[in-house]
Design an enzyme around this catalytic site. Sequence first.
Site, PDB file in Angstrom:
ATOM      1  N   GLU A  47       0.852  -1.198   0.000  1.00  0.00           N
ATOM      2  CA  GLU A  47       0.000   0.000   0.000  1.00  0.00           C
ATOM      3  C   GLU A  47       0.893   1.255   0.000  1.00  0.00           C
ATOM      4  OE1 GLU A  47      -1.634   0.828   3.915  1.00  0.00           O
ATOM      5  OE2 GLU A  47      -3.443   1.735   3.074  1.00  0.00           O
ATOM      6  N   ASN A 110      -7.046   5.958  -2.068  1.00  0.00           N
ATOM      7  CA  ASN A 110      -5.931   5.076  -1.712  1.00  0.00           C
ATOM      8  C   ASN A 110      -6.068   3.856  -2.642  1.00  0.00           C
ATOM      9  OD1 ASN A 110      -4.064   3.400  -0.536  1.00  0.00           O
ATOM     10  ND2 ASN A 110      -4.680   3.852   1.574  1.00  0.00           N
ATOM     11  N   LYS A 127      -9.403   1.796  -2.232  1.00  0.00           N
ATOM     12  CA  LYS A 127      -9.649   1.281  -0.867  1.00  0.00           C
ATOM     13  C   LYS A 127     -11.022   1.688  -0.330  1.00  0.00           C
ATOM     14  CE  LYS A 127      -7.185   1.139   3.609  1.00  0.00           C
ATOM     15  NZ  LYS A 127      -5.944   1.600   4.282  1.00  0.00           N
ATOM     16  N   GLU A 146      -6.443   8.741   7.348  1.00  0.00           N
ATOM     17  CA  GLU A 146      -6.960   8.254   6.052  1.00  0.00           C
ATOM     18  C   GLU A 146      -8.361   8.774   5.783  1.00  0.00           C
ATOM     19  OE1 GLU A 146      -6.120   4.423   4.347  1.00  0.00           O
ATOM     20  OE2 GLU A 146      -5.118   3.860   6.208  1.00  0.00           O
ATOM     21  N   CYS A 172      -4.801  -2.993   2.633  1.00  0.00           N
ATOM     22  CA  CYS A 172      -4.539  -2.909   4.075  1.00  0.00           C
ATOM     23  C   CYS A 172      -5.745  -3.232   4.956  1.00  0.00           C
ATOM     24  CB  CYS A 172      -3.938  -1.564   4.441  1.00  0.00           C
ATOM     25  SG  CYS A 172      -3.222  -1.602   6.099  1.00  0.00           S
ATOM     26  N   ASN A 197       0.237  -0.974   5.430  1.00  0.00           N
ATOM     27  CA  ASN A 197       1.073  -0.184   6.346  1.00  0.00           C
ATOM     28  C   ASN A 197       0.365  -0.280   7.690  1.00  0.00           C
ATOM     29  OD1 ASN A 197       3.120   1.953   4.826  1.00  0.00           O
ATOM     30  ND2 ASN A 197       1.363   1.403   3.552  1.00  0.00           N
TER      31      ASN A 197
HETATM   32  N1  CDV Z   1      -3.149   1.442   6.488  1.00  0.00           N
HETATM   33  C1  CDV Z   1      -4.079   0.807   7.226  1.00  0.00           C
HETATM   34  O1  CDV Z   1      -5.191   0.575   6.767  1.00  0.00           O
HETATM   35  N2  CDV Z   1      -3.733   0.468   8.482  1.00  0.00           N
HETATM   36  C2  CDV Z   1      -4.621  -0.141   9.428  1.00  0.00           C
HETATM   37  C3  CDV Z   1      -4.256   0.224  10.845  1.00  0.00           C
HETATM   38  C4  CDV Z   1      -4.499   1.664  11.117  1.00  0.00           C
HETATM   39  C5  CDV Z   1      -5.036  -0.582  11.861  1.00  0.00           C
HETATM   40  C6  CDV Z   1      -4.640  -1.662   9.299  1.00  0.00           C
HETATM   41  O2  CDV Z   1      -5.736  -2.231   9.282  1.00  0.00           O
HETATM   42  O3  CDV Z   1      -3.575  -2.286   9.281  1.00  0.00           O
END
Ligand code: CDV
Length: 312
Positions: A47, A110, A127, A146, A172, A197
């Site tokens: 990501e 994203n 996303k 975000e 993510c 991330n």
């Molecule tokens: N980049 C993300 O989506 N990170 C989230 C954190 C903030 C919990 C994740 O689900 O890994």
Amino acid sequence: MSRFLTVGAAQMGPVQRSHTRRDVVERMIVHLREARRMGCDLVVFPELTLTTFFPRWWMTDQAEIDSFFEKEMPSNETAPLFTEAKRLGLGFSVGYAELVNEGGRVRRFNTAILVGPDGRIASKYRKVHLPGHAEHEPQRPFQHLEKRYFEVGNLGFPVVKAFGGNMGMCVCNDRRWPETYRVMGLQNVEMVMLGYNTPLHNAPSPDHDEHSWFHNQLSMQAGAYQNGTWVIGVAKGGTEEGVPSLADSQIVSPSGKVVARAGSDRDELIVHRCDLDAGKSYTSTTFDFERHRRPDVYRLIVERRGARPPAG
Ligand code: CDV
């Protein structure tokens, strides 16, 4: 006819703010060349690969915020990635912050794209599950904005025919939601590519911190098994701008078993030869959706967003 796809999960170590896109693309090209040597067909990057994870900062200057976004793909700075992948005959997926003029206004997403070995974009995903908050929360050691910097994705969870299989993507936080995988499972997805991330400290729920590795693996294993699909989970890990983040990139087979796993929190390529037919024994038996699913009983899933206790 067997359908094997050799996939490289190209974990990235931290990308600091001082690193330029050119620096990052150079590291990505090192991954591509190693992937070629290891017989890969497809390389999956994380990501927001091209920049540091900027939602950790509260920013009010729109020009500063937009400096983390890609206005075109490929651009002058990212073109060498496309050129080298094509030269090597490799496809890839990559996550980035997308700024686009759509419907007469500027929109920010994203995003992840899937690029074929011909250098053409075969699929795009934006996303859907945006974690974090939209306002400044100075009590946190770092922000997760975000919800401020991105809009919710408007492309659904597309699955496309590419690389000889049915290919899907998510980004993510999406990986923690069963709906993500099931919507793709209902399109016969055979491989889900995702980057993440994930800070090792979660300010609203610090009691989860020690379970970061477990929750990452648990979500992807469940998604893989319950939908008979490969899941390729790729981190941007290590300590980025002072924030330690989960690495532990992994390739999960349709059995739910982890078949390859990163051992470091730096740039590291893990590779597996994936049988795209491996999910069939799941999707034709235990998870034969047509035979066993009962969507009429699942109506609440789409009719209700938040949980409510029973009446009485
Ligand atoms: N980049 C993300 O989506 N990170 C989230 C954190 C903030 C919990 C994740 O689900 O890994």
